[in-house]
Structures are given as structure tokens and as C-alpha cells.
Design a protein around this motif. Structure first.
Motif, short mmCIF file in Angstrom:
data_model
loop_
_atom_site.label_atom_id
_atom_site.label_comp_id
_atom_site.label_asym_id
_atom_site.label_seq_id
_atom_site.Cartn_x
_atom_site.Cartn_y
_atom_site.Cartn_z
N LYS A 91 0.84 -1.21 0.00
CA LYS A 91 0.00 0.00 0.00
C LYS A 91 0.87 1.25 0.00
O LYS A 91 0.57 2.23 -0.70
N GLY A 92 1.94 1.23 0.77
CA GLY A 92 2.87 2.36 0.80
C GLY A 92 3.51 2.60 -0.56
O GLY A 92 3.66 3.75 -0.99
N PHE A 93 3.87 1.52 -1.25
CA PHE A 93 4.44 1.64 -2.59
C PHE A 93 3.48 2.35 -3.53
O PHE A 93 3.85 3.31 -4.22
N TYR A 94 2.23 1.92 -3.52
CA TYR A 94 1.25 2.54 -4.40
C TYR A 94 0.94 3.98 -4.01
O TYR A 94 0.71 4.83 -4.86
N ASN A 95 0.97 4.28 -2.71
CA ASN A 95 0.75 5.66 -2.27
C ASN A 95 1.93 6.55 -2.67
O ASN A 95 1.73 7.69 -3.09
N ILE A 96 3.14 6.05 -2.53
CA ILE A 96 4.32 6.85 -2.86
C ILE A 96 4.38 7.16 -4.35
O ILE A 96 4.68 8.28 -4.75
N ILE A 97 4.06 6.16 -5.18
CA ILE A 97 4.17 6.40 -6.63
C ILE A 97 2.91 7.04 -7.21
O ILE A 97 2.95 7.57 -8.31
N GLY A 98 1.81 6.99 -6.46
CA GLY A 98 0.56 7.49 -7.03
C GLY A 98 0.01 8.77 -6.43
O GLY A 98 -0.79 9.45 -7.07
N LEU A 99 0.40 9.09 -5.22
CA LEU A 99 -0.14 10.26 -4.54
C LEU A 99 0.95 11.30 -4.34
O LEU A 99 2.09 10.96 -4.01
N GLN A 100 0.61 12.52 -4.51
CA GLN A 100 1.54 13.62 -4.25
C GLN A 100 1.57 13.87 -2.74
O GLN A 100 0.52 14.00 -2.11
N ASP A 101 2.75 13.92 -2.14
CA ASP A 101 2.92 14.26 -0.73
C ASP A 101 2.15 13.31 0.19
O ASP A 101 1.45 13.74 1.11
N SER A 102 2.30 12.00 -0.02
CA SER A 102 1.60 11.01 0.80
C SER A 102 2.21 10.92 2.20
O SER A 102 3.34 11.36 2.43
N TRP A 103 1.48 10.32 3.11
CA TRP A 103 1.96 10.14 4.47
C TRP A 103 3.24 9.32 4.47
O TRP A 103 4.19 9.64 5.19
N GLU A 104 3.28 8.25 3.68
CA GLU A 104 4.46 7.39 3.61
C GLU A 104 5.67 8.16 3.11
O GLU A 104 6.78 8.00 3.63
N GLU A 105 5.47 8.99 2.13
CA GLU A 105 6.57 9.78 1.56
C GLU A 105 7.16 10.72 2.61
O GLU A 105 8.36 10.97 2.63
N ASN A 106 6.33 11.23 3.48
CA ASN A 106 6.79 12.17 4.51
C ASN A 106 7.27 11.48 5.78
O ASN A 106 8.00 12.09 6.56
N SER A 107 6.86 10.24 6.01
CA SER A 107 7.16 9.57 7.28
C SER A 107 8.21 8.47 7.18
O SER A 107 8.88 8.19 8.16
N TRP A 108 8.30 7.82 6.04
CA TRP A 108 9.23 6.70 5.91
C TRP A 108 10.64 7.21 5.60
O TRP A 108 10.83 8.36 5.23
N GLU A 109 11.61 6.32 5.74
CA GLU A 109 13.01 6.65 5.48
C GLU A 109 13.19 7.17 4.05
O GLU A 109 12.60 6.64 3.11
N ILE A 110 14.02 8.18 3.92
CA ILE A 110 14.21 8.86 2.64
C ILE A 110 14.70 7.91 1.54
O ILE A 110 14.17 7.93 0.42
N LEU A 111 15.69 7.08 1.86
CA LEU A 111 16.22 6.17 0.83
C LEU A 111 15.21 5.10 0.43
O LEU A 111 15.15 4.68 -0.73
N TYR A 112 14.40 4.65 1.39
CA TYR A 112 13.38 3.67 1.06
C TYR A 112 12.31 4.30 0.16
O TYR A 112 11.84 3.66 -0.79
N VAL A 113 11.94 5.52 0.44
CA VAL A 113 10.99 6.24 -0.41
C VAL A 113 11.58 6.42 -1.80
O VAL A 113 10.89 6.22 -2.81
N LEU A 114 12.86 6.77 -1.88
CA LEU A 114 13.53 6.92 -3.17
C LEU A 114 13.55 5.60 -3.93
O LEU A 114 13.31 5.57 -5.14
N LEU A 115 13.80 4.50 -3.23
CA LEU A 115 13.76 3.19 -3.87
C LEU A 115 12.37 2.92 -4.43
O LEU A 115 12.23 2.44 -5.56
N ASN A 116 11.33 3.22 -3.67
CA ASN A 116 9.96 3.05 -4.15
C ASN A 116 9.71 3.87 -5.41
O ASN A 116 9.11 3.38 -6.38
N LYS A 117 10.17 5.12 -5.42
CA LYS A 117 9.98 5.98 -6.59
C LYS A 117 10.73 5.45 -7.81
O LYS A 117 10.21 5.48 -8.93
#
Length: 139
Positions: free
Chosen positions: A59-85
Motif C-alpha cells: 500500500k505504501g508503494f502505491y501511495n508513494i508512486i501514485g499520490l503527491q505528498d503522501s503520508w508514507e513519503e513524509n514519514s518513511w526513510e528517505i532512501l526507502y521512499v527513493l527506492l519506491n519511486k
């Protein structure tokens, strides 16, 4: 349970085929590489509802790649968010993310095993116990 037994059987077959005539550094590398691939495939090719927290990461993966400024993007580790993107740029399927994350985690474990055995010690037992004691399921 069938997949777990098949993975354990595959590790045993690999061990028997590779170490049938002794132990060497090259054989240890070969065994670790092939068993690494098997474990990563089992971990990475699972459904989203297999595992305690897989659904959260999917769910976090889909929120990060599909939503602008999602909770996961702001709360999860920066490198993990970058990996998702980065994975989101390649594919919209979460499977590649699971394979990459599994490769990173299991790769570290296998590097540890390789660094702590010598040319006289087989890598079979550490890998066998890693799978048989279900440690791969919690990684």
C-alpha cells in the motif's frame, strides 16, 4: 508450507550437487549465489497478503508512486521512499520492490556467512539452518 519445503529441498539438492566431492572457496560462492537466488525469488514473488507487514509496504508503494505528498513519503526513510519511486518509474507492480528489498537483506546475510567460513568449511549448514529455522521468513 509447500513452498517452504520445496525451498528447503532445493537448498539440499544444491548442497548435494555442489559439495559432493569436497569444499572450496569457488563451491561456497556458487552455493551461496544459487541459494541466494532461490530465497530472493521465494521472498520477492509472494502475494501482497503473504506475511505480516507485506500489505503495508505494498500500500505504501502505491501511495508513494501514485499520490503527491503522501503520508508514507513524509514519514518513511528517505532512501526507502527513493527506492519506491525508482521502482515506480520502471513498473507499477510491487513485485520488483519486494525482490530488490529481499536481495538487499538476504545479500547482507549471505555476505556475513561467506566472510565467516573458510575454504575447509561448507556454506551449506548456515544456509540450511537459515531456511530450516524460518529466519528467511522474518527477514
Amino acid at each position: 508450507m509447500g513452498i517452504h519445503i520445496a525451498l528447503l529441498a532445493g537448498i539440499c539438492v544444491l548442497g548435494g550437487a555442489i559439495y559432493y566431492d569436497g569444499v572450496s572457496d569457488k563451491k561456497n560462492k556458487t552455493f551461496l549465489s544459487l541459494s541466494f537466488v532461490l530465497i530472493v525469488l521465494v521472498q520477492g514473488l509472494r502475494r501482497y497478503d503473504v506475511g505480516v507487514d507485506t500489505i503495508t509496504y505494498v500500500k505504501g508503494f502505491y501511495n508513494i508512486i501514485g499520490l503527491q505528498d503522501s503520508w508514507e513519503e513524509n514519514s518513511w526513510e528517505i532512501l526507502y521512499v527513493l527506492l519506491n519511486k525508482c521502482v515506480g518509474l520502471i513498473t507499477q507492480q510491487y513485485t520488483l520492490l519486494l525482490i530488490i528489498v529481499s536481495g538487499i537483506i538476504v545479500g547482507g546475510i549471505f555476505f556475513f556467512i561467506y566472510q565467516n567460513i573458510d575454504n575447509k568449511t561448507s556454506a551449506f549448514w548456515p544456509v540450511f539452518l537459515f531456511v530450516a529455522l524460518n529466519h528467511y521468513q522474518t527477514s
